[in-house]
Design an enzyme around this catalytic site. Structure first.
Site, short mmCIF file in Angstrom:
data_model
loop_
_atom_site.label_atom_id
_atom_site.label_comp_id
_atom_site.label_asym_id
_atom_site.label_seq_id
_atom_site.Cartn_x
_atom_site.Cartn_y
_atom_site.Cartn_z
N SER A 154 0.94 -1.27 0.05
CA SER A 154 -0.17 -0.10 0.03
C SER A 154 0.74 1.35 -0.13
O SER A 154 0.33 2.29 -0.55
CB SER A 154 -0.88 0.10 1.19
OG SER A 154 -0.25 0.23 2.35
N LYS A 250 0.50 4.53 6.81
CA LYS A 250 0.04 5.03 5.59
C LYS A 250 0.61 6.70 5.78
O LYS A 250 1.21 7.10 6.84
CB LYS A 250 -1.61 5.24 5.90
CG LYS A 250 -2.07 3.98 5.87
CD LYS A 250 -1.88 3.18 4.60
CE LYS A 250 -2.86 1.82 4.91
NZ LYS A 250 -2.58 0.77 3.77
#
Length: 542
Positions: A154, A250
């Site tokens: 990701s 993230k």
């Protein structure tokens, strides 16, 4: 204050149990039996009488580390009264206050003679070294920096699958442990019982019944827009303990008060295109149609991370690339075998979509994905056309009605721990009807750099401040092929990526600072501490 009160109650309970089960033993050692009830001082006496460093007593009530140290101190005390060996040690660890009580209230407990003590020490030197190593590592892990592995793509190519990071827990303020009795080095569970089992049935690595409220100490920095942040997954249904939920990493693209919007897969913050940092390499999904088979291993050597699904069609081959940068997509488009390359962008106003090969294997068709609910659930948004959404800020007074409630219901009920009811078109918070709510903590929007292969805030919603773990400092190990990708037809060969090791991860700059000196410092501190502690003890004995 709630944390301090709860913590003090735990200390009081343990101290009372300690006193009730050892007072007679303290008397035998020549001390006032009441000393066995005094926190810290009771363990200091044990360490003094068993010839161990007295400063260890300050560790006795620390969360996570404390239970380990207490077990060691209890074992020291039992050995003082001749209870040595594996069975006695196991009983002391598993049933401390019961086993110590049997010795305390047993028939006239006797202190070991000097000869018996010396003989026992010779057999248990190795165990003591192992205990010291575990405690030292636990202190580093629980209170300074935590290792974290990257299992998914990701954040490619900024952070690679197989990167192992050290996370700075103090930058944004140290979050005190909320489950103080836990096995060291484990996150939520001891092991996975398997895919068929319910994850809630997996044995937990912590005691859920012993819990402390949320408390964060002041930090020396604040979360900035575009920082890479490690946080606990906010909507974890398995672990009620916030600090035991799965860690995610993230990029924080939205800080409290920001307004975010995705337009055709491109992010805008406060109506401006997002800032792309020097070390950030965004990726998007592509469908590539070819007349002949691509040499994926060669492409992997040239470009690195390229998870791809390959399928042979009637007219050639179809590839779904999980994520390509604009530059790599341009290079692949120029390959002679490629007949078409198309970025996967969902239509505005449609729900989340996924691509599925049709029956005759000639093309991929779009299918509504009901498993990936976009946040909030009542908006006609998807991962490419999303927002505008304002990130909640502490002190915001938000309007509550049937349209806005899905945006705030999880915040009100789960993150800020209120009783929320929606009955007959009316909204009740803690039994009171209301049409507004004041936000109690800051929230953040966390998005992956690999935009079409990231389970992020577009799906699970904004991340509360209490879920923040810290900021990645540097990559201490990087292993290609360490994690298998179920979404890729090709698995990369295993290798060590030496060029990434001990390099900074959160600077935003292309040229990374090297942190080899930290690795050397930790090793020197660990082995040097042990060496000088033994040397100092030897001089004391002389």
């Amino acid at each position: 204050m709630d944390y301090i009160i709860t913590y003090s109650i735990y200390v009081l309970i343990i101290s009372v149990l300690m006193g009730l089960t050892t007072w007679k033993l303290f008397k035998k050692m020549g001390y006032n039996p009441l000393f066995s009830f005094i926190p810290f001082y009771n363990y200091l006496i044990i360490l003094k009488e068993t010839n161990h460093p007295k400063w260890w007593s300050v560790l006795s009530y620390l969360p996570i580390v404390g239970p380990i140290m207490m077990s060691a101190f209890h074992i020291f005390l039992m050995r003082k009264f001749g209870k040595r060996g594996f069975v006695n040690g196991l009983l002391t660890v598993l049933l401390p206050f019961i086993f110590m009580a049997t010795v305390n209230y047993g028939k006239d407990p006797e202190i070991e003679t000097e000869e018996e003590e010396e003989e026992g020490k010779k057999k248990e030197t190795f165990l003591g070294s192992v205990t010291f190593a575990v405690v030292f590592a636990t202190i580093i892990h629980a209170f300074i920096t935590q290792p974290f592995g990257i299992p998914t793509g990701s954040m490619e190519r900024t952070l690679l699958v197989g990167d192992f990071l050290f996370v700075n827990k103090w930058a944004y303020g140290y979050r005190m442990p909320m489950r103080p009795v836990a096995l060291p080095f484990l996150q939520g569970t001891i092991f996975d019982t398997g895919q068929k089992g319910n994850p809630k049935d997996d044995p937990k690595s912590y005691v859920d019944a012993v819990k402390l409220p949320y408390l964060r100490l002041p930090g020396y920095d604040e979360i900035k827009r575009y920082d890479i942040v490690v946080f606990n997954y906010p909507q974890d249904s398995v672990h009620t303990a916030i600090d035991r939920r799965d860690p995610y990493v993230k990029r924080c693209v939205g800080i409290p008060g920001d307004v975010l919007e995705f337009r055709a897969g491109r992010l805008f913050v406060n109506n401006q295109p997002e800032k792309i940092l020097g070390d950030e390499e965004q990726q998007h999904g592509y469908i590539v149609t070819t007349s002949a088979q691509l040499d994926i291993p060669q492409l992997y050597k040239a470009y690195g991370f390229l998870p791809v699904q390959e399928t042979q069609s009637n007219s050639g081959f179809i590839y779904i690339f999980q994520g390509l940068t604009d530059a790599i997509a341009k290079d692949i488009k120029a390959l002679p075998e490629v007949t078409e390359i198309k970025e996967m962008v969902e239509k505005k106003g449609e729900g989340a979509l996924r691509f599925k090969l049709n029956a005759d294997k000639t093309a991929y068709t779009k299918n509504i994905d009901t498993t990936q609910s976009i946040y909030p659930i009542n908006k006609p948004w998807n991962q490419d056309w999303y927002g505008p959404l304002r990130v909640p800020k502490k002190g915001d007074v938000v309007k509550l009605d049937q349209e806005s409630l899905p945006t705030y219901q999880w915040i009100i009920s789960e993150y800020e721990h209120n009783k929320l009811e929606n009955k007959n078109g009316k909204i009740y918070i803690n039994g009171q009807e209301t049409n507004q709510y004041t936000i109690k903590q800051n929230y953040y929007m966390m998005i992956g750099d690999n935009r079409d292969a990231s389970l992020d805030a577009r799906f699970f919603g904004v991340v509360p401040e209490e879920n923040i773990v810290g900021r990645p400092m540097f990559t201490w190990m990087s292993l290609q092929g360490a994690f298998k990708d179920a979404n890729s037809s090709y698995q990369a060969p295993f290798k060590v990526r030496w060029d990434r090791m001990f390099k900074a991860t959160n600077t935003g700059e292309t040229n990374k600072t090297s942190y080899w000196w930290i690795a050397a410092g930790i090793l020197i501190l660990f082995f040097g501490w042990d060496y000088f502690a033994k040397l100092f003890k030897k001089k004391e004995d002389e």
